[in-house]
Design a protein around this motif. Structure first.
Motif, short mmCIF file in Angstrom:
data_model
loop_
_atom_site.label_atom_id
_atom_site.label_comp_id
_atom_site.label_asym_id
_atom_site.label_seq_id
_atom_site.Cartn_x
_atom_site.Cartn_y
_atom_site.Cartn_z
N ALA A 178 -4.47 0.44 8.09
CA ALA A 178 -3.81 0.31 6.78
C ALA A 178 -4.85 0.14 5.67
CB ALA A 178 -2.85 -0.87 6.80
N GLU A 179 -5.87 -0.68 5.93
CA GLU A 179 -6.92 -0.90 4.93
C GLU A 179 -7.67 0.39 4.64
OE1 GLU A 179 -8.31 -5.55 5.32
OE2 GLU A 179 -9.27 -4.07 6.61
N LYS A 180 -7.94 1.19 5.68
CA LYS A 180 -8.68 2.44 5.48
C LYS A 180 -7.85 3.40 4.63
CE LYS A 180 -12.02 5.43 6.44
NZ LYS A 180 -12.43 5.72 7.83
N ALA A 181 -6.57 3.55 4.95
CA ALA A 181 -5.71 4.45 4.18
C ALA A 181 -5.54 3.97 2.74
CB ALA A 181 -4.35 4.57 4.87
N MET A 182 -5.41 2.66 2.57
CA MET A 182 -5.25 2.11 1.22
C MET A 182 -6.51 2.34 0.39
SD MET A 182 -2.91 0.51 -0.62
CE MET A 182 -1.84 -0.50 0.41
N ALA B 126 -3.00 -12.44 7.67
CA ALA B 126 -1.57 -12.68 7.78
C ALA B 126 -0.86 -11.49 8.43
CB ALA B 126 -0.97 -12.97 6.41
N SER B 127 -1.25 -10.29 8.04
CA SER B 127 -0.66 -9.08 8.62
C SER B 127 -0.96 -8.97 10.10
CB SER B 127 -1.17 -7.84 7.88
OG SER B 127 -0.88 -7.89 6.51
N MET B 128 -2.20 -9.30 10.49
CA MET B 128 -2.57 -9.27 11.91
C MET B 128 -1.75 -10.29 12.70
SD MET B 128 -6.74 -8.94 11.76
CE MET B 128 -7.53 -7.57 10.90
N LEU B 129 -1.57 -11.47 12.14
CA LEU B 129 -0.79 -12.50 12.83
C LEU B 129 0.66 -12.07 13.03
CD1 LEU B 129 -2.14 -15.81 11.22
CD2 LEU B 129 -2.43 -15.04 13.59
N ILE B 130 1.23 -11.42 12.03
CA ILE B 130 2.61 -10.93 12.15
C ILE B 130 2.71 -9.96 13.31
CG2 ILE B 130 4.35 -9.46 11.05
CD1 ILE B 130 3.53 -10.73 8.38
N ILE B 131 1.77 -9.02 13.40
CA ILE B 131 1.80 -8.03 14.48
C ILE B 131 1.59 -8.70 15.84
CG2 ILE B 131 0.64 -5.99 15.42
CD1 ILE B 131 -0.12 -5.27 12.51
N PHE B 132 0.59 -9.56 15.92
CA PHE B 132 0.25 -10.20 17.20
C PHE B 132 1.39 -11.08 17.70
CE2 PHE B 132 -2.00 -13.59 19.64
CZ PHE B 132 -2.44 -12.79 20.68
N ILE B 133 1.94 -11.91 16.83
CA ILE B 133 3.01 -12.84 17.25
C ILE B 133 4.28 -12.07 17.62
CG2 ILE B 133 4.56 -14.67 16.44
CD1 ILE B 133 2.18 -15.71 14.75
N VAL C 18 1.43 -3.67 2.77
CA VAL C 18 1.69 -2.80 1.62
C VAL C 18 2.42 -3.56 0.51
CG1 VAL C 18 3.04 -0.82 0.82
CG2 VAL C 18 1.67 -0.64 2.91
N VAL C 19 3.43 -4.34 0.89
CA VAL C 19 4.26 -5.04 -0.10
C VAL C 19 3.43 -6.07 -0.87
CG1 VAL C 19 6.17 -6.67 -0.40
CG2 VAL C 19 6.44 -4.68 1.09
N PHE C 20 2.55 -6.77 -0.17
CA PHE C 20 1.82 -7.87 -0.82
C PHE C 20 0.39 -7.50 -1.21
CE2 PHE C 20 5.20 -10.04 1.48
CZ PHE C 20 5.68 -10.90 0.51
N PHE C 21 0.06 -6.21 -1.08
CA PHE C 21 -1.28 -5.78 -1.49
C PHE C 21 -1.44 -5.97 -3.00
CE2 PHE C 21 -4.43 -2.65 -2.88
CZ PHE C 21 -5.47 -2.91 -2.00
N PRO D 30 2.25 4.30 0.07
CA PRO D 30 2.73 3.30 1.03
C PRO D 30 3.15 3.87 2.38
CG PRO D 30 3.61 2.85 -1.14
CD PRO D 30 2.91 4.16 -1.24
N ILE D 31 3.92 4.97 2.40
CA ILE D 31 4.41 5.50 3.68
C ILE D 31 3.26 6.03 4.53
CG2 ILE D 31 4.85 7.81 2.75
CD1 ILE D 31 6.91 5.94 5.42
#
Length: 219
Positions: free
Chosen positions: A109-113, A181-188, A167-170, A119-120
């Protein structure tokens, strides 16, 4: 440590983790050490390579910086040697895969941003970076990819949730905090899917009873 350095080390950790999952996936497949290393390389570098080709982001990272390739090779050989003498819990690969998914999805996501994508596309690149390597691994080992069968339905979904949050909070949250935070959401979320049996609704046609795998075999 600046953000670029942090991203670089996160990529190396992600490569190492996915490389280990690739090596562990070779268990019981009667592969020699060369096969294990090849499987580890495509698992750890496949998603990022497909992402960069799709985004026309040349040159490919591991071609320019061989540290990524060497990290994958060393991690694979280490896993190959250690697993010959020590047993590991069955779900170790799934937990490591969840960690790799979280790291790679957000890095994608960081690379694309950073390339100014919408966003999509950012969300799609997060999924490709996090999921494509594992899909290649599963196909090469003749397994149904986690992303396609019921047990793994919350695989891509986890990457999507983390990418949407990113994307929403960028621009609203400090970039490093947002990535963590994004990594934690995915991992959890992925761990909840593994240990809590969370999954998306299955496609069932009205009036038809869904057969279990055992019933399908007996029919």
């Amino acid at each position: 440590m600046d953000n670029a350095t942090l991203i670089y080390f996160a990529e190396l950790v992600g490569v190492s983790v996915f490389s280990i999952t690739g090596a562990l996936a070779a268990q019981g497949k009667r592969m020699d050490i060369l096969g294990v290393v090849v499987l580890a390389i495509v698992t750890s570098l496949g998603g990022g390579t497909i992402r960069d080709i799709t985004l026309n982001a040349y040159p490919i990272g591991w071609v320019v910086n061989n540290t990524y390739l060497w990290t994958a090779i060393i991690s694979a050989v280490s896993a190959f040697l250690i697993c010959r003498y020590f047993l590991y819990p069955r779900r170790t690969m799934l937990v490591l895969d969840a960690a790799g998914l979280a790291l790679f999805a957000v890095l994608g996501a960081e690379k694309a941003m950073s390339l100014g994508m919408g966003p999509i596309i950012v969300i799609m690149m997060a999924c490709i970076t996090g999921c494509a390597g594992g899909m290649i691994r599963d196909i090469l080992t003749r397994e149904i990819p986690l992303i396609l069968h019921r047990e793994g339905e919350l695989y891509a979904t986890c990457a999507i949730l983390g990418a949407v949050f990113y994307v929403v909070f960028f621009g609203l949250i400090e970039e490093r905090v947002l990535a963590i935070a994004s990594m934690l959401i995915i991992f959890i979320t992925r761990l909840a899917a593994i240990f809590g049996d969370l999954c998306l609704p299955e496609f069932i046609v009205a009036g038809h009873k869904l057969e279990s795998p055992e019933e399908a075999r007996d029919r």
